[in-house]
Design a protein around this motif. Structure first.
Motif, PDB file in Angstrom:
ATOM      1  N   ASN A   4       0.905  -1.305   0.157  1.00 34.12           N
ATOM      2  CA  ASN A   4      -0.132   0.024  -0.029  1.00 34.12           C
ATOM      3  C   ASN A   4       1.010   1.335   0.012  1.00 34.12           C
ATOM      4  O   ASN A   4       1.499   1.535   0.839  1.00 34.12           O
ATOM      5  CB  ASN A   4      -0.829  -0.101   1.270  1.00 34.12           C
ATOM      6  CG  ASN A   4      -1.908   1.006   1.064  1.00 34.12           C
ATOM      7  OD1 ASN A   4      -1.772   1.999   0.510  1.00 34.12           O
ATOM      8  ND2 ASN A   4      -3.306   0.761   1.654  1.00 34.12           N
ATOM      9  N   PHE A   5       0.884   1.921  -1.027  1.00 37.84           N
ATOM     10  CA  PHE A   5       1.630   3.253  -1.145  1.00 37.84           C
ATOM     11  C   PHE A   5       0.790   4.502  -1.237  1.00 37.84           C
ATOM     12  O   PHE A   5       1.065   5.393  -1.639  1.00 37.84           O
ATOM     13  CB  PHE A   5       2.423   3.238  -2.539  1.00 37.84           C
ATOM     14  CG  PHE A   5       3.428   2.161  -2.364  1.00 37.84           C
ATOM     15  CD1 PHE A   5       4.472   1.993  -1.717  1.00 37.84           C
ATOM     16  CD2 PHE A   5       3.223   1.039  -3.202  1.00 37.84           C
ATOM     17  CE1 PHE A   5       5.446   1.113  -1.777  1.00 37.84           C
ATOM     18  CE2 PHE A   5       3.763  -0.104  -3.214  1.00 37.84           C
ATOM     19  CZ  PHE A   5       5.087  -0.260  -2.441  1.00 37.84           C
ATOM     20  N   ASN A  54       9.525   4.490  14.296  1.00 37.31           N
ATOM     21  CA  ASN A  54      10.573   4.145  13.259  1.00 37.31           C
ATOM     22  C   ASN A  54       9.928   3.772  11.828  1.00 37.31           C
ATOM     23  O   ASN A  54      10.438   3.372  10.822  1.00 37.31           O
ATOM     24  CB  ASN A  54      11.315   2.691  13.816  1.00 37.31           C
ATOM     25  CG  ASN A  54      10.186   1.547  13.635  1.00 37.31           C
ATOM     26  OD1 ASN A  54       9.261   1.593  13.683  1.00 37.31           O
ATOM     27  ND2 ASN A  54      10.725   0.272  13.484  1.00 37.31           N
ATOM     28  N   GLY A  55       8.341   3.860  11.537  1.00 35.81           N
ATOM     29  CA  GLY A  55       7.796   3.594  10.385  1.00 35.81           C
ATOM     30  C   GLY A  55       7.321   2.306  10.047  1.00 35.81           C
ATOM     31  O   GLY A  55       6.875   2.296   9.050  1.00 35.81           O
ATOM     32  N   ASP A  56       7.359   1.437  11.038  1.00 36.38           N
ATOM     33  CA  ASP A  56       7.034   0.119  10.631  1.00 36.38           C
ATOM     34  C   ASP A  56       5.458   0.079  10.455  1.00 36.38           C
ATOM     35  O   ASP A  56       4.764   0.905  10.812  1.00 36.38           O
ATOM     36  CB  ASP A  56       7.240  -0.867  11.690  1.00 36.38           C
ATOM     37  CG  ASP A  56       8.440  -1.349  11.930  1.00 36.38           C
ATOM     38  OD1 ASP A  56       9.356  -1.119  10.958  1.00 36.38           O
ATOM     39  OD2 ASP A  56       8.609  -1.964  12.907  1.00 36.38           O
ATOM     40  N   ASN A  84       8.644  -3.176   7.531  1.00 39.94           N
ATOM     41  CA  ASN A  84       9.432  -1.907   7.873  1.00 39.94           C
ATOM     42  C   ASN A  84       9.045  -0.779   7.146  1.00 39.94           C
ATOM     43  O   ASN A  84       7.918  -1.028   6.216  1.00 39.94           O
ATOM     44  CB  ASN A  84      11.005  -2.185   7.696  1.00 39.94           C
ATOM     45  CG  ASN A  84      11.495  -1.976   6.184  1.00 39.94           C
ATOM     46  OD1 ASN A  84      10.402  -1.975   5.387  1.00 39.94           O
ATOM     47  ND2 ASN A  84      12.836  -2.558   5.895  1.00 39.94           N
ATOM     48  N   SER A  85       9.505   0.304   7.315  1.00 33.43           N
ATOM     49  CA  SER A  85       9.073   1.752   6.796  1.00 33.43           C
ATOM     50  C   SER A  85       9.157   1.668   5.470  1.00 33.43           C
ATOM     51  O   SER A  85       8.558   2.382   4.535  1.00 33.43           O
ATOM     52  CB  SER A  85       9.955   2.956   7.333  1.00 33.43           C
ATOM     53  OG  SER A  85      11.299   2.855   6.983  1.00 33.43           O
ATOM     54  N   GLN A  86       9.863   0.868   4.720  1.00 29.44           N
ATOM     55  CA  GLN A  86      10.230   0.816   3.193  1.00 29.44           C
ATOM     56  C   GLN A  86       8.719  -0.459   2.593  1.00 29.44           C
ATOM     57  O   GLN A  86       9.029  -0.564   1.602  1.00 29.44           O
ATOM     58  CB  GLN A  86      11.399   0.231   2.727  1.00 29.44           C
ATOM     59  CG  GLN A  86      12.572   1.462   2.809  1.00 29.44           C
ATOM     60  CD  GLN A  86      12.994   1.509   4.364  1.00 29.44           C
ATOM     61  OE1 GLN A  86      13.261   0.646   4.838  1.00 29.44           O
ATOM     62  NE2 GLN A  86      12.957   2.884   4.671  1.00 29.44           N
ATOM     63  N   ASN A  87       8.180  -0.823   3.527  1.00 29.75           N
ATOM     64  CA  ASN A  87       6.985  -1.738   3.259  1.00 29.75           C
ATOM     65  C   ASN A  87       7.561  -3.163   2.798  1.00 29.75           C
ATOM     66  O   ASN A  87       7.000  -3.703   2.096  1.00 29.75           O
ATOM     67  CB  ASN A  87       6.414  -0.888   2.177  1.00 29.75           C
ATOM     68  CG  ASN A  87       4.698  -1.542   2.160  1.00 29.75           C
ATOM     69  OD1 ASN A  87       4.117  -1.919   3.258  1.00 29.75           O
ATOM     70  ND2 ASN A  87       3.991  -1.732   1.309  1.00 29.75           N
ATOM     71  N   GLN A  88       8.657  -3.496   3.282  1.00 28.18           N
ATOM     72  CA  GLN A  88       9.554  -4.963   3.005  1.00 28.18           C
ATOM     73  C   GLN A  88       8.641  -5.650   3.905  1.00 28.18           C
ATOM     74  O   GLN A  88       8.945  -5.556   5.072  1.00 28.18           O
ATOM     75  CB  GLN A  88      11.037  -4.921   2.997  1.00 28.18           C
ATOM     76  CG  GLN A  88      11.404  -3.941   1.974  1.00 28.18           C
ATOM     77  CD  GLN A  88      13.011  -3.959   2.103  1.00 28.18           C
ATOM     78  OE1 GLN A  88      13.520  -3.694   3.177  1.00 28.18           O
ATOM     79  NE2 GLN A  88      13.780  -3.844   1.045  1.00 28.18           N
ATOM     80  N   GLN A  89       8.104  -6.818   3.491  1.00 24.65           N
ATOM     81  CA  GLN A  89       7.466  -7.901   4.349  1.00 24.65           C
ATOM     82  C   GLN A  89       8.654  -8.550   5.031  1.00 24.65           C
ATOM     83  O   GLN A  89       9.590  -8.710   4.467  1.00 24.65           O
ATOM     84  CB  GLN A  89       6.516  -8.759   3.525  1.00 24.65           C
ATOM     85  CG  GLN A  89       5.457  -8.002   2.658  1.00 24.65           C
ATOM     86  CD  GLN A  89       4.597  -8.677   2.157  1.00 24.65           C
ATOM     87  OE1 GLN A  89       3.586  -9.305   2.586  1.00 24.65           O
ATOM     88  NE2 GLN A  89       4.731  -9.089   0.855  1.00 24.65           N
ATOM     89  N   GLY A 147      12.194  -8.533   1.873  1.00 28.67           N
ATOM     90  CA  GLY A 147      10.794  -8.249   1.635  1.00 28.67           C
ATOM     91  C   GLY A 147      10.176  -9.469   0.863  1.00 28.67           C
ATOM     92  O   GLY A 147       8.990  -9.591   0.516  1.00 28.67           O
ATOM     93  N   THR A 148      10.991 -10.215   0.137  1.00 25.37           N
ATOM     94  CA  THR A 148      10.249 -11.265  -0.930  1.00 25.37           C
ATOM     95  C   THR A 148      10.616 -12.711  -0.303  1.00 25.37           C
ATOM     96  O   THR A 148      11.157 -13.095   0.876  1.00 25.37           O
ATOM     97  CB  THR A 148      11.346 -11.407  -2.052  1.00 25.37           C
ATOM     98  OG1 THR A 148      12.683 -12.019  -1.758  1.00 25.37           O
ATOM     99  CG2 THR A 148      11.376  -9.860  -2.483  1.00 25.37           C
TER     100      THR A 148
END
Length: 375
Positions: A4-5, A54-56, A84-89, A147-148
């Motif tokens: 989600n961006f 931290n943006g999680d 995380n804050s970069q949306n990495q799962q 995140g992959t």
């Protein structure tokens, strides 16, 4: 779960739209007078953002605090973040505590480099979240490096004290991608019921493999010391699982224990609910267990909780609905909790928990990164 961006403003508008779009089937409405739990709940209310400093993002686990202990306050809700804050799962490291009135504060931020014991792959906090007597918090980790699913590793269960400090880890002995969890405590003993979704899943490369398990992990409490793992028993096996580019992995998710000791399991890939009989005492695997209900209003069931009336509550990964099912398999009610995105509500829901007064349901919304309540 959902990538989600959207801007924060658009996400909030989506949530408000969902709040006024709650629906119920005619059948469920007729059944509400006959004891459905959802028939008494009509309003979705935003409580607070689950995003710490931290943006999680991507809140997954949801657990209600039953007693004051350390930093934990009775009636508050503890939430774990998967991204995380970069949306990495599989890279989220934070747990947030939120009061029913919307006060949110960080409970713990876990440093993967300073975790005691073994936790293969690092830290990526999942829906597996339980609070034990004495304020001990157990949370699952299914970590990735980027995140992959290709980098997903076995992870562990992390044990934190009531002040948010990691005191020990449980790894191995069948723990392999702990995905969701419930707990039952009696005196100094606790049984954790943990679903695992990485048994051959990564090697399957997106193909379905039938390696998902449910473990019963028996713990013994020793005063102020971390609980001791006494034994691990595989009580469920052969659940379908697969990697997924949007959801990282799909496999057996929510678990809920009935008063008679039966354990309900959200068998997500097969779009059904199954049951493991005698979950507290059995010494061998029941396989996937008998099917309770499948299809119908179920649409990729993820989080699961047992309602005060003994019915099964599940939230759908496919359409943003919560569904109420009787132990005999009748789907008697549903509500739409989120209708944002395309298709509406897809990828928004995961963890849920009944509140202490047993008259409302807390749930996390991954589309908005908020804790909400259906009341």
């Amino acid at each position: 779960m959902r990538t989600n961006f959207l801007s924060p403003l658009v996400r909030r508008l989506s949530a408000l739209t969902a709040a006024v779009a709650i629906s119920v089937t005619a059948a469920a409405g007729a059944a509400s007078a006959n004891g459905t739990f959802l028939g008494r709940l009509h309003t979705v209310r935003d409580i607070a953002s689950t995003v710490p400093a931290n943006g999680d993002v991507n809140p997954y686990g949801t657990a209600v605090v039953s007693q004051d202990a350390g930093k934990l306050r009775k009636g508050n809700v503890l939430v774990s973040n998967f991204n995380n804050s970069q949306n990495q799962q599989g890279t989220g490291t934070s747990l947030v505590q939120i009061s029913p009135r919307g006060h949110a504060r960080l409970f713990a931020r876990i440093d993967p480099a300073n975790v005691p014991g073994l936790c293969l792959g690092g830290v990526g906090l999942t829906t597996a979240l339980s609070i034990l007597p004495g304020g001990w918090v157990v949370v699952g980790s299914l970590p990735t490096t980027d995140g992959t699913s290709a980098t997903a590793q076995a992870g562990c269960l992390l044990v934190l004290d009531s002040h948010g400090r990691v005191r020990e880890t449980f790894a191995g002995h069948g723990i392999n991608g702990p995905w969701d969890m419930t707990a039952a405590s009696h005196g100094d003993w606790t049984d954790l019921f943990v679903t695992n979704v990485l048994n051959g899943t990564v090697a399957g490369g997106g193909n379905e493999v039938d390696g998902g398990t449910v473990l019963r992990i028996t713990l013994k409490r020793h005063g102020d010391q971390p609980p001791e793992r006494v034994r691990t028993t595989t009580i469920g096996s052969d659940f379908a699982e697969r990697t997924d580019p949007a959801a990282l992995v799909v496999g057996p998710t929510g678990v809920g224990l009935a008063q008679d000791g039966a354990l309900f399991v959200a068998d997500t890939v097969k779009n059904r609910i199954t049951v493991i009989p005698d979950a507290l005492t059995r010494k061998s695997s029941a396989g996937t267990g008998p099917v309770v209900s499948s299809g119908g209003r179920l649409n990729g069931p993820l989080g699961l909780a047992v309602a005060p009336n003994g019915h099964i509550l599940t939230v759908n990964g496919g359409d943003g609905n919560i569904v109420e099912t009787t132990p005999s398999g009748r789907q008697v009610a549903f509500r739409q909790l989120d209708n944002s995105g395309s298709p509406p509500g897809a990828g928004a829901l995961f963890g849920l928990a009944v509140d202490l007064d047993r008259d409302a349901v807390y749930f996390v919304d991954n589309a908005t990164n908020f804790l909400n309540v259906l009341e």
